[in-house]
Design a protein around this motif. Structure first.
Motif, mmCIF file in Angstrom:
data_model
loop_
_atom_site.group_PDB
_atom_site.id
_atom_site.type_symbol
_atom_site.label_atom_id
_atom_site.label_comp_id
_atom_site.label_asym_id
_atom_site.label_seq_id
_atom_site.Cartn_x
_atom_site.Cartn_y
_atom_site.Cartn_z
ATOM 1 N N ASP A 78 0.817 -1.211 0.000
ATOM 2 C CA ASP A 78 0.000 0.000 0.000
ATOM 3 C C ASP A 78 0.853 1.264 0.000
ATOM 4 N N PHE A 79 1.888 1.303 0.844
ATOM 5 C CA PHE A 79 2.673 2.520 1.019
ATOM 6 C C PHE A 79 4.161 2.224 1.132
ATOM 7 N N VAL A 80 4.956 3.221 0.750
ATOM 8 C CA VAL A 80 6.395 3.216 0.969
ATOM 9 C C VAL A 80 6.754 4.561 1.592
ATOM 10 N N ILE A 81 7.490 4.520 2.680
ATOM 11 C CA ILE A 81 7.965 5.743 3.335
ATOM 12 C C ILE A 81 9.474 5.795 3.165
ATOM 13 N N ILE A 82 9.955 6.888 2.595
ATOM 14 C CA ILE A 82 11.393 7.090 2.443
ATOM 15 C C ILE A 82 11.779 8.226 3.373
ATOM 16 N N ALA A 83 12.562 7.890 4.392
ATOM 17 C CA ALA A 83 12.953 8.861 5.409
ATOM 18 C C ALA A 83 14.451 9.100 5.309
ATOM 19 N N ASP A 84 14.813 10.354 5.151
ATOM 20 C CA ASP A 84 16.194 10.727 4.883
ATOM 21 C C ASP A 84 17.092 10.735 6.095
ATOM 22 N N ILE A 85 16.681 11.372 7.179
ATOM 23 C CA ILE A 85 17.590 11.496 8.310
ATOM 24 C C ILE A 85 16.819 11.256 9.603
ATOM 25 N N ILE A 86 17.028 10.094 10.172
ATOM 26 C CA ILE A 86 16.525 9.773 11.493
ATOM 27 C C ILE A 86 17.765 9.417 12.295
ATOM 28 N N ASN A 87 18.176 10.269 13.192
ATOM 29 C CA ASN A 87 19.428 10.068 13.935
ATOM 30 C C ASN A 87 20.568 9.715 12.977
ATOM 31 N N LYS A 88 20.616 10.417 11.865
ATOM 32 C CA LYS A 88 21.651 10.270 10.839
ATOM 33 C C LYS A 88 21.584 8.929 10.109
ATOM 34 N N GLU A 89 20.461 8.242 10.198
ATOM 35 C CA GLU A 89 20.258 7.015 9.438
ATOM 36 C C GLU A 89 19.142 7.250 8.430
ATOM 37 N N LYS A 90 19.127 6.437 7.379
ATOM 38 C CA LYS A 90 18.134 6.588 6.324
ATOM 39 C C LYS A 90 17.388 5.276 6.158
ATOM 40 N N ILE A 146 13.931 3.090 4.248
ATOM 41 C CA ILE A 146 12.805 2.913 3.340
ATOM 42 C C ILE A 146 11.914 1.873 3.998
ATOM 43 N N VAL A 147 10.680 2.282 4.322
ATOM 44 C CA VAL A 147 9.749 1.425 5.033
ATOM 45 C C VAL A 147 8.617 1.036 4.088
ATOM 46 N N PHE A 148 8.426 -0.266 3.935
ATOM 47 C CA PHE A 148 7.367 -0.811 3.097
ATOM 48 C C PHE A 148 6.218 -1.211 4.014
ATOM 49 N N ILE A 149 5.005 -0.716 3.728
ATOM 50 C CA ILE A 149 3.870 -0.941 4.618
ATOM 51 C C ILE A 149 2.715 -1.579 3.856
ATOM 52 N N GLU A 150 2.249 -2.702 4.384
ATOM 53 C CA GLU A 150 1.040 -3.350 3.875
ATOM 54 C C GLU A 150 -0.001 -3.320 4.978
ATOM 55 N N CYS A 154 10.749 -3.927 -5.503
ATOM 56 C CA CYS A 154 11.127 -3.810 -6.923
ATOM 57 C C CYS A 154 10.790 -2.421 -7.462
ATOM 58 N N PHE A 155 9.655 -1.865 -7.037
ATOM 59 C CA PHE A 155 9.275 -0.508 -7.443
ATOM 60 C C PHE A 155 10.334 0.504 -6.985
ATOM 61 N N VAL A 156 10.774 0.389 -5.733
ATOM 62 C CA VAL A 156 11.782 1.311 -5.205
ATOM 63 C C VAL A 156 13.102 1.128 -5.949
ATOM 64 N N GLU A 157 13.463 -0.100 -6.237
ATOM 65 C CA GLU A 157 14.700 -0.350 -6.985
ATOM 66 C C GLU A 157 14.618 0.216 -8.400
ATOM 67 N N TYR A 158 13.444 0.204 -8.993
ATOM 68 C CA TYR A 158 13.245 0.840 -10.302
ATOM 69 C C TYR A 158 13.435 2.362 -10.183
ATOM 70 N N LEU A 170 19.703 6.571 -3.355
ATOM 71 C CA LEU A 170 19.074 5.618 -2.431
ATOM 72 C C LEU A 170 19.979 4.451 -2.024
ATOM 73 N N ASP A 171 21.280 4.579 -2.219
ATOM 74 C CA ASP A 171 22.203 3.481 -1.904
ATOM 75 C C ASP A 171 22.352 3.198 -0.408
ATOM 76 N N ASP A 172 22.360 4.225 0.414
ATOM 77 C CA ASP A 172 22.678 4.013 1.829
ATOM 78 C C ASP A 172 21.436 3.962 2.729
ATOM 79 N N TYR A 173 20.334 3.482 2.186
ATOM 80 C CA TYR A 173 19.092 3.351 2.946
ATOM 81 C C TYR A 173 18.934 1.928 3.467
ATOM 82 N N LYS A 174 18.390 1.821 4.661
ATOM 83 C CA LYS A 174 18.077 0.519 5.243
ATOM 84 C C LYS A 174 16.603 0.226 4.978
ATOM 85 N N TYR A 175 16.312 -1.002 4.614
ATOM 86 C CA TYR A 175 14.935 -1.410 4.351
ATOM 87 C C TYR A 175 14.276 -1.911 5.632
ATOM 88 N N ARG A 176 12.973 -1.602 5.756
ATOM 89 C CA ARG A 176 12.144 -2.131 6.827
ATOM 90 C C ARG A 176 10.813 -2.550 6.204
#
Length: 180
Positions: A67-79, A81-85, A107-111, A126-132
Motif C-alpha cells: 500500500d505505502f512506501v515511506i522514504i525517510a532521509d535522516i533519522i538520527n543520521k540514518e536513512k 525505506i519502510v514498506f507498509i502493507e 522492486c518498485f523502489v529499486e526501479y 538511495l544506496d545508503d538506505y536501510k529497508y524495513r
C-alpha cells in the motif's frame, strides 16, 4: 520524480507530524505519529500506480505491491525505506501473499533508484538506505495496545516483516526500530 498526487501529505497534530495512511477501497485509515519533518520524508501511495500487467504475466505475483512506501532521509543520521502493507481484518491475506506484495514494492523502489541513477545522474541514489518491512492487520477492529508479532531479528526482509495487529498508537520509530 514521483507525481504529487501519489504523495501523502504530513499533518501537524499535538506539536508533532503525523501521516494518515488511507485505504479508500476498504474505508480505513492508519495514523503514524511522530513522523520526521517534511524535508526529511516522502510517503508514497504505491497502490496509485497501475499494476504492470501489460508487461508481466503475473504468474509469480510479480505485479503485486504494498500500500505505502515511506522514504525517510535522516533519522538520527540514518536513512530508511519502510514498506507498509495494511489489512483491515485478521483473515484477509495469507502471509505468503503479503510477502509478495512487499517484494513487489521493493522492486518498485529499486526501479526508482535506477531512474535516479540513470536519468538524474545521481550515482549513489538511495544506496545508503536501510529497508524495513511492516504489515498491519485488524485495522478496523477495536484498538488495543500495539503489539508486534515477530522474531527478534530486524525486519529488513519481506520474510522477516514486523507484524502489528490491532494498532492503537503507532510511532514512526516503532516501525523502523524494534524494541527488544
Amino acid at each position: 520524480m514521483i507525481q504529487q498526487t501519489t504523495i501523502e501529505k504530513l499533518k501537524f497534530k499535538d506539536k508533532k507530524n503525523i501521516v494518515e495512511l488511507k485505504e479508500e477501497s476498504d474505508d480505513y485509515t492508519l495514523t503514524i505519529h511522530r513522523m520526521p519533518d517534511d524535508k526529511e520524508v516522502i510517503v508514497i501511495k504505491v497502490d496509485n500506480f497501475s499494476a504492470p500487467t501489460t508487461i508481466f504475466q503475473g504468474t509469480k505475483s510479480e505485479c503485486k505491491r504494498t500500500d505505502f512506501v515511506i522514504i525517510a532521509d535522516i533519522i538520527n543520521k540514518e536513512k530508511f525505506i519502510v514498506f507498509i502493507e495494511m489489512k483491515a481484518k485478521k483473515k484477509t491475506s495469507k502471509e505468503k501473499e503479503i510477502i509478495q506484495q512487499l517484494k513487489g514494492a521493493q522492486c518498485f523502489v529499486e526501479y526508482c533508484q535506477a531512474i535516479g541513477k540513470s536519468f538524474w545522474e545521481k550515482r549513489n541514489f538511495l544506496d545508503d538506505y536501510k529497508y524495513r518491512f511492516v504489515s498491519f492487520k485488524n485495522i478496523k477492529i477495536p484498538k488495543k495496545p500495539t503489539r508486534s508479532k515477530s522474531k527478534n531479528a530486524i525486519h529488513d526482509t519481506p520474510e522477516n516483516m514486523l507484524k502489528i495487529s490491532s494498532p492503537d498508537y503507532i510511532c514512526f520509530n516503532h516501525v523502523i526500530w524494534r524494541k527488544k
